[in-house]
Design an enzyme around this catalytic site. Structure first.
Site, PDB file in Angstrom:
ATOM      1  CD  GLU A  23     -11.532 -23.727  -1.432  1.00  0.00           C
ATOM      2  OE1 GLU A  23     -11.363 -22.842  -2.289  1.00  0.00           O
ATOM      3  OE2 GLU A  23     -11.099 -23.653  -0.267  1.00  0.00           O
ATOM      4  CE  LYS A 155      -6.998 -18.206   3.668  1.00  0.00           C
ATOM      5  NZ  LYS A 155      -7.307 -17.344   2.523  1.00  0.00           N
TER       6      LYS A 155
END
Ligand code: PSU
Ligand code: MN
Length: 302
Positions: A23, A155
């Site tokens: 990404e 995250k």
């Protein structure tokens, strides 16, 4: 769809060589310069070293670019006007011919349609702490896109347990790469179970192929703990994060600015240790993804 494949990626797709999607939001918005540039090339090198072809994904001039050249990666790493795009922004990005970095959601969307089956990243988006209405578009994308996503969990700034519940409800399979607990990004533990521990690429490939045979459309998440030498213990991470969250509230930071803000505050507060952990896990995940991609293409010819 307006794809723009690099020569290397076009050849790999044609000749059915193993490919790993990477990404670009982590380059443009997740890491500071010049660490972002170094990390992007280290991830690509790690994939190549294991015999797979890296396909970093972004949007330039509204084209869905799969496989970037050096100047494109440099632009992502340095330009200030690169837009972070999720699913809702895709039509805007293409229609108005913008230059954009793709999140997990849009990278998975583009990679899958390009015919790439394995994708490596750092941490996926999820449900935000204390703000359940902010649910990353990464989650619904993972629930509807058949790809394998190699990551170190979500995250750490997120509500990991709500994120995990969401994935379960929506049929996303969570595998643990040599681990029983879902990794907690900078730390190897989170207190949350994976659905299945796997010991290597062959098992992951068997599960991916069974998923496809069953016509299940969700992603398989392969969660990989950060290498031990770069791990930061969970209680230490929580302490640093609490400070960063308080700062964000004081400065009224919200929406898509919140994650980059928290990551950079945590890096400052830990004297760069969270940043080093982030880089280590990204490179390691690229390596694992390459191993899976190679094994998957070997299984195809068998
Ligand atoms: N994890 C990181 N750094 C990042 C991201 C994840 O360590 O920059 C990015 C990924 O691209 C992920 C996105 O898809 O953040 C999620 O953003 P949001 O919560 O705004 O959907
Ligand atoms: Mn969000």
């Amino acid at each position: 769809m307006e794809f723009q494949f690099s020569e290397e990626v076009a050849t790999a797709l044609r000749e059915r060589q193993p490919l790993v999607a990477l990404e670009s939001t982590v380059i443009a918005h997740g890491l500071p310069y010049p660490t972002n540039l170094e990390t992007a090339s280290r991830c690509e090198a790690a994939v190549r070293k294991l015999g797979a072809v890296p396909a970093t994904i972004a949007v330039f001039g509204g084209k869905l670019c799969v496989g970037l050249d050096e100047s494109q990666i440099h632009k992502l790493a340095t330009a200030k006007d690169i837009r972070k795009i999720s699913r809702r922004d895709l039509a805007i990005a293409v229609g108005l011919r913008l230059d954009c970095a793709t999140t997990v959601a849009t990278t998975a969307f583009i990679a899958h349609r390009a015919g790439i089956r394995v994708f490596a990243t750092g941490g996926i988006g999820g449900v935000h702490r204390g703000f359940e209405a902010d649910v990353s578009a990464d989650l619904p994308e993972l629930a509807q896109t058949s790809i394998a996503v190699v990551c170190s969990g979500a995250k750490i700034v997120l509500d990991l347990s709500r994120t995990r519940e969401w994935l379960e409800t929506n049929g996303v399979t969570i595998l643990g790469w040599g681990c029983d607990e879902m990794p907690g990004f900078y730390s190897r533990s989170s207190g949350l179970d994976v659905d299945q521990r796997v010991e290597g690429a062959a098992e992951v490939v068997d599960i991916i192929r069974a998923r496809d045979a069953l016509d299940l459309t969700a992603s398989v998440l392969v969660t990989v703990p950060v290498p031990s030498s770069s791990e930061i213990p969970l209680d230490e991470v929580e302490a640093i994060l609490a400070l960063a969250l308080a700062d964000a509230e004081r400065q009224n930071i919200t929406g898509k600015r919140i994650t980059p803000f928290l990551l950079s505050r945590m890096s400052d507060a830990s004297e760069g240790r969270t940043l080093a952990a982030n880089v280590a896990l990204l490179e390691n995940n690229a390596r694992v993804a390459a191993e899976i991609a190679v094994s998957l293409s070997e299984a195809d010819v068998r």
